[in-house]
Design a protein around this motif. Structure first.
Motif, PDB file in Angstrom:
ATOM      1  N   SER A  53       0.862  -1.176   0.000  1.00 21.52           N
ATOM      2  CA  SER A  53       0.000   0.000   0.000  1.00 21.52           C
ATOM      3  C   SER A  53       0.898   1.225   0.000  1.00 21.52           C
ATOM      4  O   SER A  53       2.003   1.186   0.543  1.00 21.52           O
ATOM      5  N   THR A  54       0.402   2.298  -0.582  1.00 21.36           N
ATOM      6  CA  THR A  54       1.148   3.546  -0.503  1.00 21.36           C
ATOM      7  C   THR A  54       0.251   4.615   0.104  1.00 21.36           C
ATOM      8  O   THR A  54      -0.962   4.610  -0.135  1.00 21.36           O
ATOM      9  N   GLY A  55       0.830   5.499   0.857  1.00 20.03           N
ATOM     10  CA  GLY A  55       0.069   6.633   1.384  1.00 20.03           C
ATOM     11  C   GLY A  55       0.564   7.022   2.772  1.00 20.03           C
ATOM     12  O   GLY A  55       0.757   6.162   3.624  1.00 20.03           O
ATOM     13  N   ASP A  56       0.780   8.328   2.972  1.00 21.80           N
ATOM     14  CA  ASP A  56       1.240   8.804   4.277  1.00 21.80           C
ATOM     15  C   ASP A  56       0.135   8.779   5.318  1.00 21.80           C
ATOM     16  O   ASP A  56       0.384   8.890   6.504  1.00 21.80           O
ATOM     17  N   GLU A  57      -1.115   8.640   4.852  1.00 17.25           N
ATOM     18  CA  GLU A  57      -2.232   8.638   5.795  1.00 17.25           C
ATOM     19  C   GLU A  57      -2.447   7.259   6.418  1.00 17.25           C
ATOM     20  O   GLU A  57      -3.261   7.097   7.310  1.00 17.25           O
ATOM     21  N   LEU A  58      -1.705   6.254   5.964  1.00 16.43           N
ATOM     22  CA  LEU A  58      -2.006   4.873   6.351  1.00 16.43           C
ATOM     23  C   LEU A  58      -1.265   4.454   7.606  1.00 16.43           C
ATOM     24  O   LEU A  58      -0.063   4.662   7.737  1.00 16.43           O
ATOM     25  N   ALA A 103       1.108  14.319  -4.764  1.00 19.29           N
ATOM     26  CA  ALA A 103       1.736  13.464  -3.757  1.00 19.29           C
ATOM     27  C   ALA A 103       1.969  12.048  -4.276  1.00 19.29           C
ATOM     28  O   ALA A 103       2.430  11.196  -3.550  1.00 19.29           O
ATOM     29  N   ASP A 104       1.651  11.809  -5.537  1.00 16.34           N
ATOM     30  CA  ASP A 104       1.718  10.441  -6.044  1.00 16.34           C
ATOM     31  C   ASP A 104       3.099  10.096  -6.586  1.00 16.34           C
ATOM     32  O   ASP A 104       3.356  10.121  -7.780  1.00 16.34           O
ATOM     33  N   HIS A 105       3.959   9.755  -5.631  1.00 16.79           N
ATOM     34  CA  HIS A 105       5.335   9.416  -6.004  1.00 16.79           C
ATOM     35  C   HIS A 105       5.398   8.110  -6.763  1.00 16.79           C
ATOM     36  O   HIS A 105       6.343   7.873  -7.495  1.00 16.79           O
ATOM     37  N   GLY A 159      -3.219   2.690  -4.434  1.00 14.42           N
ATOM     38  CA  GLY A 159      -3.081   4.105  -4.126  1.00 14.42           C
ATOM     39  C   GLY A 159      -1.990   4.747  -4.967  1.00 14.42           C
ATOM     40  O   GLY A 159      -1.091   4.088  -5.483  1.00 14.42           O
ATOM     41  N   GLY A 160      -2.139   6.065  -5.120  1.00 15.38           N
ATOM     42  CA  GLY A 160      -1.067   6.832  -5.746  1.00 15.38           C
ATOM     43  C   GLY A 160      -0.939   6.685  -7.247  1.00 15.38           C
ATOM     44  O   GLY A 160       0.105   7.004  -7.798  1.00 15.38           O
ATOM     45  N   VAL A 161      -1.960   6.198  -7.925  1.00 16.44           N
ATOM     46  CA  VAL A 161      -1.835   6.108  -9.388  1.00 16.44           C
ATOM     47  C   VAL A 161      -2.643   7.154 -10.143  1.00 16.44           C
ATOM     48  O   VAL A 161      -2.566   7.230 -11.363  1.00 16.44           O
ATOM     49  N   ARG A 176       5.832   4.566   2.429  1.00 17.68           N
ATOM     50  CA  ARG A 176       5.578   6.005   2.589  1.00 17.68           C
ATOM     51  C   ARG A 176       5.522   6.705   1.243  1.00 17.68           C
ATOM     52  O   ARG A 176       6.137   6.261   0.271  1.00 17.68           O
ATOM     53  N   ASP A 177       4.828   7.834   1.221  1.00 16.49           N
ATOM     54  CA  ASP A 177       4.703   8.643  -0.002  1.00 16.49           C
ATOM     55  C   ASP A 177       5.964   9.474  -0.238  1.00 16.49           C
ATOM     56  O   ASP A 177       5.902  10.703  -0.319  1.00 16.49           O
ATOM     57  N   THR A 178       7.111   8.819  -0.339  1.00 16.71           N
ATOM     58  CA  THR A 178       8.310   9.565  -0.745  1.00 16.71           C
ATOM     59  C   THR A 178       8.899   8.838  -1.941  1.00 16.71           C
ATOM     60  O   THR A 178       8.751   7.621  -2.074  1.00 16.71           O
TER      61      THR A 178
HETATM   62 MG    MG Z   1      -2.423   8.089  -1.813  1.00 13.06          MG
END
Ligand code: MG
Ligand code: AMP
Length: 414
Positions: A192-197, A266-268, A259-261, A235-237
Protein backbone atom coordinates in the motif's frame (compact mmCIF):
# COMPACT_ATOMS: atom_id res chain seq x y z
CA UNK A 1 -32.55 11.02 -19.99
CA UNK A 2 -29.74 13.00 -18.40
CA UNK A 3 -26.91 14.52 -20.42
CA UNK A 4 -23.52 12.81 -19.86
CA UNK A 5 -21.37 15.00 -17.67
CA UNK A 6 -17.84 15.91 -18.85
CA UNK A 7 -16.48 14.15 -15.82
CA UNK A 8 -18.12 10.83 -16.67
CA UNK A 9 -17.74 10.65 -20.40
CA UNK A 10 -14.09 10.51 -21.45
CA UNK A 11 -13.62 9.61 -25.12
CA UNK A 12 -10.00 8.63 -24.43
CA UNK A 13 -10.85 6.18 -21.68
CA UNK A 14 -10.17 2.49 -22.39
CA UNK A 15 -13.06 0.09 -22.25
CA UNK A 16 -12.85 -2.71 -19.73
CA UNK A 17 -12.48 -5.18 -22.60
CA UNK A 18 -9.54 -3.25 -24.07
CA UNK A 19 -7.79 -3.10 -20.70
CA UNK A 20 -8.37 -6.81 -20.12
CA UNK A 21 -7.10 -7.73 -23.57
CA UNK A 22 -3.93 -5.64 -23.09
CA UNK A 23 -3.24 -7.34 -19.74
CA UNK A 24 -3.82 -10.82 -21.15
CA UNK A 25 -1.63 -10.04 -24.14
CA UNK A 26 1.25 -9.07 -21.85
CA UNK A 27 0.99 -11.87 -19.27
CA UNK A 28 2.21 -15.31 -20.37
CA UNK A 29 2.15 -18.45 -18.28
CA UNK A 30 5.38 -18.93 -16.31
CA UNK A 31 7.78 -21.30 -18.00
CA UNK A 32 9.32 -22.96 -14.92
CA UNK A 33 7.77 -26.01 -13.30
CA UNK A 34 8.29 -28.04 -10.14
CA UNK A 35 7.30 -31.42 -8.75
CA UNK A 36 4.84 -31.35 -5.85
CA UNK A 37 3.13 -34.03 -3.76
CA UNK A 38 -0.51 -34.62 -4.66
CA UNK A 39 -1.54 -33.22 -1.27
CA UNK A 40 -0.13 -29.80 -2.27
CA UNK A 41 -1.40 -29.78 -5.85
CA UNK A 42 -4.84 -28.21 -5.33
CA UNK A 43 -5.25 -25.14 -7.58
CA UNK A 44 -1.97 -25.70 -9.40
CA UNK A 45 -1.58 -26.01 -13.18
CA UNK A 46 -0.24 -29.21 -14.74
CA UNK A 47 3.04 -28.71 -16.55
CA UNK A 48 2.78 -31.96 -18.52
CA UNK A 49 0.01 -34.27 -19.72
CA UNK A 50 -0.90 -37.28 -17.58
CA UNK A 51 -2.19 -40.64 -18.85
CA UNK A 52 -3.85 -43.39 -16.78
CA UNK A 53 -1.34 -45.97 -15.60
CA UNK A 54 -3.79 -48.59 -14.37
CA UNK A 55 -7.36 -49.71 -14.91
CA UNK A 56 -9.78 -48.25 -12.36
CA UNK A 57 -11.32 -50.37 -11.03
CA UNK A 58 -8.49 -52.87 -11.55
CA UNK A 59 -10.88 -55.88 -11.65
CA UNK A 60 -14.60 -56.54 -12.22
CA UNK A 61 -16.33 -55.60 -8.96
CA UNK A 62 -19.86 -55.63 -7.65
CA UNK A 63 -21.91 -52.40 -7.76
CA UNK A 64 -24.00 -53.55 -4.77
CA UNK A 65 -24.52 -55.98 -1.96
CA UNK A 66 -26.01 -59.19 -3.35
CA UNK A 67 -25.10 -62.55 -4.86
CA UNK A 68 -22.73 -63.30 -7.74
CA UNK A 69 -23.86 -66.05 -10.10
CA UNK A 70 -23.98 -67.12 -13.73
CA UNK A 71 -26.44 -65.24 -15.98
CA UNK A 72 -27.73 -68.64 -17.24
CA UNK A 73 -28.85 -69.42 -13.68
CA UNK A 74 -30.97 -66.26 -13.31
CA UNK A 75 -34.34 -67.94 -13.56
CA UNK A 76 -37.08 -66.71 -11.23
CA UNK A 77 -37.75 -69.26 -8.47
CA UNK A 78 -34.50 -71.21 -9.02
CA UNK A 79 -32.60 -72.32 -5.91
CA UNK A 80 -28.81 -71.99 -5.82
CA UNK A 81 -26.14 -73.26 -3.45
CA UNK A 82 -24.15 -70.65 -1.53
CA UNK A 83 -20.45 -71.43 -2.02
CA UNK A 84 -18.65 -68.59 -0.25
CA UNK A 85 -18.31 -64.84 0.31
CA UNK A 86 -16.40 -62.13 -1.59
CA UNK A 87 -15.95 -58.94 0.44
CA UNK A 88 -14.14 -55.69 -0.49
CA UNK A 89 -10.43 -56.41 -0.11
CA UNK A 90 -11.10 -60.15 0.46
CA UNK A 91 -11.83 -61.84 -2.87
CA UNK A 92 -13.25 -65.38 -2.99
CA UNK A 93 -10.79 -67.31 -5.06
CA UNK A 94 -12.92 -70.23 -6.23
CA UNK A 95 -14.96 -70.57 -9.44
CA UNK A 96 -18.73 -70.22 -9.39
CA UNK A 97 -20.14 -73.39 -10.96
CA UNK A 98 -23.62 -73.78 -12.50
CA UNK A 99 -26.18 -73.93 -9.70
CA UNK A 100 -23.89 -72.01 -7.31
CA UNK A 101 -23.70 -68.44 -6.07
CA UNK A 102 -21.38 -66.40 -3.86
CA UNK A 103 -22.40 -63.77 -1.35
CA UNK A 104 -20.81 -60.50 -2.60
CA UNK A 105 -20.49 -57.03 -1.10
CA UNK A 106 -20.16 -53.65 -2.86
CA UNK A 107 -16.67 -53.17 -4.32
CA UNK A 108 -15.73 -56.84 -3.94
CA UNK A 109 -14.17 -58.72 -6.85
CA UNK A 110 -16.66 -60.80 -8.88
CA UNK A 111 -15.35 -64.39 -8.74
CA UNK A 112 -14.42 -66.53 -11.77
CA UNK A 113 -17.45 -68.12 -13.37
CA UNK A 114 -19.95 -65.46 -12.21
CA UNK A 115 -21.09 -62.76 -14.67
CA UNK A 116 -24.04 -61.15 -12.89
CA UNK A 117 -24.81 -59.85 -9.42
CA UNK A 118 -28.38 -60.05 -8.18
CA UNK A 119 -29.44 -57.57 -5.51
CA UNK A 120 -29.91 -59.03 -2.06
CA UNK A 121 -33.47 -57.61 -2.10
CA UNK A 122 -34.28 -59.94 -5.02
CA UNK A 123 -33.54 -63.25 -3.29
CA UNK A 124 -34.72 -65.16 -0.29
CA UNK A 125 -32.40 -67.23 1.91
CA UNK A 126 -33.15 -70.95 2.00
CA UNK A 127 -31.65 -72.55 5.10
CA UNK A 128 -27.93 -72.02 5.86
CA UNK A 129 -26.52 -72.66 2.40
CA UNK A 130 -29.11 -71.77 -0.23
CA UNK A 131 -30.93 -68.87 -1.88
CA UNK A 132 -34.05 -68.69 -4.05
CA UNK A 133 -34.18 -66.06 -6.85
CA UNK A 134 -37.10 -63.63 -7.05
CA UNK A 135 -35.93 -62.23 -10.35
CA UNK A 136 -34.64 -63.76 -13.57
CA UNK A 137 -33.36 -63.11 -17.07
CA UNK A 138 -30.47 -60.89 -15.98
CA UNK A 139 -28.05 -60.04 -18.79
CA UNK A 140 -24.31 -60.71 -18.33
CA UNK A 141 -22.63 -57.72 -16.63
CA UNK A 142 -25.73 -56.85 -14.57
CA UNK A 143 -24.62 -54.88 -11.45
CA UNK A 144 -20.96 -55.43 -12.34
CA UNK A 145 -18.43 -52.64 -12.81
CA UNK A 146 -15.95 -53.86 -15.41
CA UNK A 147 -12.18 -53.36 -15.13
CA UNK A 148 -11.28 -49.86 -16.38
CA UNK A 149 -14.97 -48.83 -16.47
CA UNK A 150 -14.07 -45.60 -14.66
CA UNK A 151 -10.66 -45.10 -16.29
CA UNK A 152 -8.89 -47.53 -18.62
CA UNK A 153 -5.12 -47.81 -18.46
CA UNK A 154 -3.48 -45.62 -21.13
CA UNK A 155 -6.40 -43.15 -21.39
CA UNK A 156 -5.27 -39.51 -21.68
CA UNK A 157 -6.42 -38.08 -18.36
CA UNK A 158 -5.32 -34.46 -18.29
CA UNK A 159 -3.62 -32.08 -20.67
CA UNK A 160 -0.86 -29.70 -19.78
CA UNK A 161 -2.57 -26.56 -18.45
CA UNK A 162 -5.26 -28.47 -16.54
CA UNK A 163 -6.01 -26.81 -13.21
CA UNK A 164 -6.04 -29.36 -10.41
CA UNK A 165 -9.32 -29.28 -8.49
CA UNK A 166 -10.82 -31.72 -6.02
CA UNK A 167 -12.08 -34.10 -8.75
CA UNK A 168 -8.64 -34.17 -10.45
CA UNK A 169 -7.00 -34.88 -7.08
CA UNK A 170 -9.37 -37.83 -6.67
CA UNK A 171 -8.70 -39.18 -10.18
CA UNK A 172 -4.94 -38.91 -9.69
CA UNK A 173 -5.15 -40.59 -6.28
CA UNK A 174 -7.21 -43.43 -7.78
CA UNK A 175 -4.31 -43.90 -10.20
CA UNK A 176 -1.84 -44.06 -7.32
CA UNK A 177 -0.08 -40.92 -8.57
CA UNK A 178 1.65 -39.37 -5.58
CA UNK A 179 3.58 -36.53 -7.27
CA UNK A 180 3.03 -34.33 -10.28
CA UNK A 181 4.80 -31.66 -12.27
CA UNK A 182 3.08 -28.26 -12.03
CA UNK A 183 3.92 -24.69 -13.04
CA UNK A 184 5.85 -22.71 -10.48
CA UNK A 185 3.68 -20.38 -8.38
CA UNK A 186 3.81 -16.78 -9.57
CA UNK A 187 5.46 -14.54 -6.96
CA UNK A 188 3.23 -11.54 -6.27
CA UNK A 189 4.66 -8.58 -4.34
CA UNK A 190 2.09 -6.13 -3.01
CA UNK A 191 2.12 -2.97 -0.96
CA UNK A 192 0.00 0.00 0.00
CA UNK A 193 1.15 3.55 -0.50
CA UNK A 194 0.07 6.63 1.38
CA UNK A 195 1.24 8.80 4.28
CA UNK A 196 -2.23 8.64 5.80
CA UNK A 197 -2.01 4.87 6.35
CA UNK A 198 -1.46 3.41 9.79
CA UNK A 199 -0.83 -0.30 10.41
CA UNK A 200 -3.32 -2.21 12.56
CA UNK A 201 -2.79 -1.94 16.31
CA UNK A 202 -1.58 1.67 16.21
CA UNK A 203 -3.88 4.56 17.19
CA UNK A 204 -4.98 6.96 14.46
CA UNK A 205 -3.51 10.48 14.50
CA UNK A 206 -5.13 13.44 12.79
CA UNK A 207 -5.86 12.73 9.12
CA UNK A 208 -4.89 9.09 9.39
CA UNK A 209 -6.73 5.89 8.47
CA UNK A 210 -5.94 2.22 8.85
CA UNK A 211 -4.44 0.47 5.85
CA UNK A 212 -7.24 -1.87 4.81
CA UNK A 213 -6.33 -2.45 1.15
CA UNK A 214 -3.26 -4.53 1.84
CA UNK A 215 -5.24 -6.90 4.07
CA UNK A 216 -7.98 -7.17 1.46
CA UNK A 217 -5.36 -7.90 -1.20
CA UNK A 218 -3.72 -10.58 0.91
CA UNK A 219 -7.13 -12.21 1.40
CA UNK A 220 -7.94 -12.00 -2.32
CA UNK A 221 -4.59 -13.50 -3.26
CA UNK A 222 -5.09 -16.39 -0.85
CA UNK A 223 -7.44 -18.17 -3.25
CA UNK A 224 -4.85 -18.20 -6.04
CA UNK A 225 -1.80 -20.46 -6.37
CA UNK A 226 0.64 -17.61 -5.79
CA UNK A 227 3.48 -16.86 -3.44
CA UNK A 228 2.33 -13.60 -1.86
CA UNK A 229 5.07 -11.18 -0.76
CA UNK A 230 3.66 -8.53 1.57
CA UNK A 231 5.89 -5.42 1.51
CA UNK A 232 3.74 -3.49 4.01
CA UNK A 233 2.89 0.21 3.83
CA UNK A 234 5.29 2.31 1.78
CA UNK A 235 5.58 6.01 2.59
CA UNK A 236 4.70 8.64 0.00
CA UNK A 237 8.31 9.56 -0.75
CA UNK A 238 10.13 9.01 -3.98
CA UNK A 239 12.98 7.14 -2.25
CA UNK A 240 10.70 4.74 -0.36
CA UNK A 241 8.58 4.00 -3.40
CA UNK A 242 11.66 3.52 -5.59
CA UNK A 243 13.28 1.15 -3.11
CA UNK A 244 10.12 -0.98 -2.81
CA UNK A 245 9.58 -1.13 -6.56
CA UNK A 246 13.22 -2.00 -7.28
CA UNK A 247 13.15 -4.83 -4.77
CA UNK A 248 9.84 -6.11 -6.12
CA UNK A 249 11.09 -5.80 -9.69
CA UNK A 250 13.84 -8.29 -8.74
CA UNK A 251 11.83 -10.66 -6.55
CA UNK A 252 8.41 -10.84 -8.11
CA UNK A 253 6.63 -11.85 -11.31
CA UNK A 254 3.84 -9.38 -10.59
CA UNK A 255 3.74 -6.25 -8.45
CA UNK A 256 0.40 -4.97 -7.16
CA UNK A 257 0.17 -1.60 -5.46
CA UNK A 258 -2.81 0.35 -4.21
CA UNK A 259 -3.08 4.11 -4.13
CA UNK A 260 -1.07 6.83 -5.75
CA UNK A 261 -1.83 6.11 -9.39
CA UNK A 262 -4.04 9.07 -10.08
CA UNK A 263 -1.98 11.98 -11.32
CA UNK A 264 -1.84 14.04 -8.12
CA UNK A 265 1.17 15.85 -6.63
CA UNK A 266 1.74 13.46 -3.76
CA UNK A 267 1.72 10.44 -6.04
CA UNK A 268 5.34 9.42 -6.00
CA UNK A 269 4.35 6.02 -7.31
CA UNK A 270 3.44 7.66 -10.60
CA UNK A 271 6.69 9.60 -10.71
CA UNK A 272 8.95 6.60 -10.06
CA UNK A 273 7.03 4.47 -12.52
CA UNK A 274 7.30 7.16 -15.18
CA UNK A 275 11.04 7.55 -14.60
CA UNK A 276 12.08 3.87 -14.28
CA UNK A 277 9.31 1.56 -15.44
CA UNK A 278 7.49 0.95 -18.67
CA UNK A 279 4.04 1.66 -17.40
CA UNK A 280 0.91 3.02 -18.99
CA UNK A 281 -1.43 5.16 -16.91
CA UNK A 282 -4.88 4.20 -17.92
CA UNK A 283 -8.25 5.72 -17.45
CA UNK A 284 -10.73 2.89 -17.80
CA UNK A 285 -14.40 3.58 -18.45
CA UNK A 286 -15.55 1.59 -15.43
CA UNK A 287 -16.95 2.59 -12.07
CA UNK A 288 -15.42 2.12 -9.60
CA UNK A 289 -11.79 1.80 -10.66
CA UNK A 290 -11.09 4.37 -13.33
CA UNK A 291 -7.34 5.05 -12.80
CA UNK A 292 -5.08 2.04 -13.18
CA UNK A 293 -1.44 1.67 -14.10
CA UNK A 294 -0.18 -1.35 -16.00
CA UNK A 295 3.16 -2.29 -17.44
CA UNK A 296 6.53 -3.56 -16.26
CA UNK A 297 8.99 -2.64 -13.55
CA UNK A 298 12.29 -4.51 -13.52
CA UNK A 299 11.54 -8.15 -14.27
CA UNK A 300 7.94 -7.96 -13.09
CA UNK A 301 4.56 -7.04 -14.49
CA UNK A 302 3.11 -4.07 -12.65
CA UNK A 303 -0.51 -3.38 -11.75
CA UNK A 304 -1.14 -0.15 -9.86
CA UNK A 305 -4.67 -0.21 -8.47
CA UNK A 306 -6.60 2.84 -7.26
CA UNK A 307 -6.56 3.67 -3.55
CA UNK A 308 -10.25 3.51 -2.80
CA UNK A 309 -11.06 0.16 -1.18
CA UNK A 310 -14.07 -0.76 -3.34
CA UNK A 311 -12.08 0.14 -6.46
CA UNK A 312 -9.31 -2.17 -5.23
CA UNK A 313 -11.66 -5.14 -4.97
CA UNK A 314 -13.40 -4.37 -8.24
CA UNK A 315 -10.23 -3.89 -10.29
CA UNK A 316 -8.90 -7.06 -8.69
CA UNK A 317 -11.98 -8.97 -9.83
CA UNK A 318 -11.95 -7.53 -13.34
CA UNK A 319 -8.27 -7.02 -14.17
CA UNK A 320 -5.92 -8.57 -11.60
CA UNK A 321 -7.73 -11.89 -11.75
CA UNK A 322 -7.08 -12.40 -15.49
CA UNK A 323 -3.42 -11.47 -14.98
CA UNK A 324 -3.09 -14.06 -12.19
CA UNK A 325 -4.90 -16.67 -14.27
CA UNK A 326 -2.65 -16.02 -17.25
CA UNK A 327 0.56 -16.17 -15.19
CA UNK A 328 -0.63 -19.37 -13.54
CA UNK A 329 -1.43 -20.92 -16.94
CA UNK A 330 -5.16 -21.06 -16.17
CA UNK A 331 -8.15 -20.59 -18.42
CA UNK A 332 -8.81 -16.86 -18.86
CA UNK A 333 -12.40 -17.04 -20.11
CA UNK A 334 -14.26 -14.00 -18.72
CA UNK A 335 -16.49 -14.70 -15.71
CA UNK A 336 -20.09 -15.79 -16.33
CA UNK A 337 -22.90 -13.34 -15.73
CA UNK A 338 -26.61 -14.01 -15.28
CA UNK A 339 -29.80 -11.99 -15.75
CA UNK A 340 -31.79 -10.91 -12.72
CA UNK A 341 -34.91 -8.83 -12.22
CA UNK A 342 -34.45 -5.50 -10.46
CA UNK A 343 -36.62 -4.94 -7.42
CA UNK A 344 -35.88 -1.22 -7.24
CA UNK A 345 -34.84 1.67 -9.48
CA UNK A 346 -31.11 2.30 -9.90
CA UNK A 347 -29.52 5.64 -10.70
CA UNK A 348 -26.52 6.00 -12.97
CA UNK A 349 -24.80 8.70 -15.03
CA UNK A 350 -23.89 7.64 -18.60
CA UNK A 351 -20.18 7.39 -19.42
CA UNK A 352 -18.73 4.43 -17.53
CA UNK A 353 -19.65 0.77 -17.19
CA UNK A 354 -20.94 0.53 -13.65
CA UNK A 355 -20.37 -2.36 -11.24
CA UNK A 356 -22.89 -1.66 -8.49
CA UNK A 357 -22.64 -3.70 -5.32
CA UNK A 358 -25.80 -5.76 -5.04
CA UNK A 359 -27.68 -8.50 -3.24
CA UNK A 360 -28.74 -11.36 -5.50
CA UNK A 361 -31.54 -13.66 -4.33
CA UNK A 362 -34.37 -15.74 -5.78
CA UNK A 363 -38.13 -15.47 -5.69
CA UNK A 364 -40.82 -17.65 -7.28
CA UNK A 365 -39.94 -16.27 -10.76
CA UNK A 366 -36.16 -16.64 -10.58
CA UNK A 367 -33.23 -14.35 -9.81
CA UNK A 368 -33.93 -10.97 -8.25
CA UNK A 369 -31.42 -8.28 -7.38
CA UNK A 370 -31.24 -5.08 -5.36
CA UNK A 371 -28.57 -2.57 -4.42
CA UNK A 372 -26.44 -3.44 -1.39
CA UNK A 373 -26.41 0.17 -0.20
CA UNK A 374 -23.77 2.93 -0.38
CA UNK A 375 -22.23 2.94 -3.85
CA UNK A 376 -19.34 5.30 -3.27
CA UNK A 377 -15.92 3.74 -3.86
CA UNK A 378 -14.89 4.16 -0.23
CA UNK A 379 -17.96 2.33 1.12
CA UNK A 380 -16.42 -1.06 1.71
CA UNK A 381 -19.20 -2.19 4.01
CA UNK A 382 -21.66 -2.40 1.08
CA UNK A 383 -19.13 -4.73 -0.53
CA UNK A 384 -19.46 -7.00 2.47
CA UNK A 385 -23.28 -6.80 2.38
CA UNK A 386 -23.21 -7.66 -1.32
CA UNK A 387 -22.86 -11.02 -3.10
CA UNK A 388 -22.86 -9.76 -6.69
CA UNK A 389 -22.33 -6.82 -8.98
CA UNK A 390 -25.10 -5.33 -11.09
CA UNK A 391 -23.37 -4.50 -14.37
CA UNK A 392 -24.87 -1.46 -16.08
CA UNK A 393 -23.61 -0.62 -19.59
CA UNK A 394 -21.55 2.48 -20.27
CA UNK A 395 -24.33 4.41 -21.96
CA UNK A 396 -27.03 3.45 -19.44
CA UNK A 397 -28.65 6.20 -17.41
CA UNK A 398 -30.00 3.83 -14.79
CA UNK A 399 -32.44 0.97 -14.63
CA UNK A 400 -36.04 0.67 -13.46
CA UNK A 401 -37.79 -1.74 -11.19
CA UNK A 402 -38.84 -4.90 -13.07
CA UNK A 403 -36.07 -4.60 -15.70
CA UNK A 404 -33.75 -7.52 -16.28
CA UNK A 405 -30.16 -6.52 -15.66
CA UNK A 406 -26.80 -8.23 -16.04
CA UNK A 407 -25.40 -9.56 -12.76
CA UNK A 408 -21.91 -10.81 -11.98
CA UNK A 409 -22.06 -13.06 -8.92
CA UNK A 410 -19.10 -12.58 -6.57
CA UNK A 411 -18.44 -16.29 -6.58
CA UNK A 412 -17.40 -15.95 -10.22
CA UNK A 413 -14.59 -13.57 -9.34
CA UNK A 414 -13.65 -13.76 -5.65
MG1 MG B 1 -2.42 8.09 -1.81
P1 AMP C 1 -5.07 7.64 -3.74
O1 AMP C 1 -5.35 6.87 -4.99
O2 AMP C 1 -3.74 7.35 -3.15
O3 AMP C 1 -5.29 9.11 -3.95
O4 AMP C 1 -6.17 7.17 -2.67
C1 AMP C 1 -7.55 7.30 -2.91
C2 AMP C 1 -8.32 7.10 -1.63
O5 AMP C 1 -8.10 5.77 -1.15
C3 AMP C 1 -7.90 8.01 -0.49
O6 AMP C 1 -9.06 8.36 0.24
C4 AMP C 1 -7.00 7.13 0.35
O7 AMP C 1 -6.95 7.53 1.68
C5 AMP C 1 -7.67 5.80 0.21
N1 AMP C 1 -6.66 4.74 0.40
C6 AMP C 1 -5.48 4.66 -0.23
N2 AMP C 1 -4.78 3.59 0.19
C7 AMP C 1 -5.56 2.96 1.12
C8 AMP C 1 -5.39 1.79 1.91
N3 AMP C 1 -4.27 1.06 1.81
N4 AMP C 1 -6.38 1.42 2.75
C9 AMP C 1 -7.50 2.18 2.83
N5 AMP C 1 -7.72 3.28 2.09
C10 AMP C 1 -6.77 3.70 1.25
Amino acid sequence: MSVPSCDEFDPNALTLEQARAAILQACDALAESETVPLASALGRTLAEPIAARIDVPPAAVSAMDGYALRADDTVEGRELMLAGTSAAGHPWDGTVAPGQCVRILTGAVVPEGADVVIMQEQIERVGETGIRLHNGGLAPGHNIRGPGSDTASGTALFDQGQVIGAAEIGVLASQGIAELRVLRKPRVAFFSTGDELVPLGEPLGPGQIHDSNRHTLRALLASYPVEALDYGVIRDTEAAVREALERAGQEADLIITTGGVSVGDADHVTRVLQASGQVGFWKIAIKPGRPLAFGRFGNAHFLGLPGNPVAVMTTFALLVRPALQALAGRDTTPPHTISARLVEDLRKTPGRKDFQRAVLATDERGWVVRSAGGQSSHQLRAMSEANAYIVLPRESDGARVGEWVEVLPFREVF
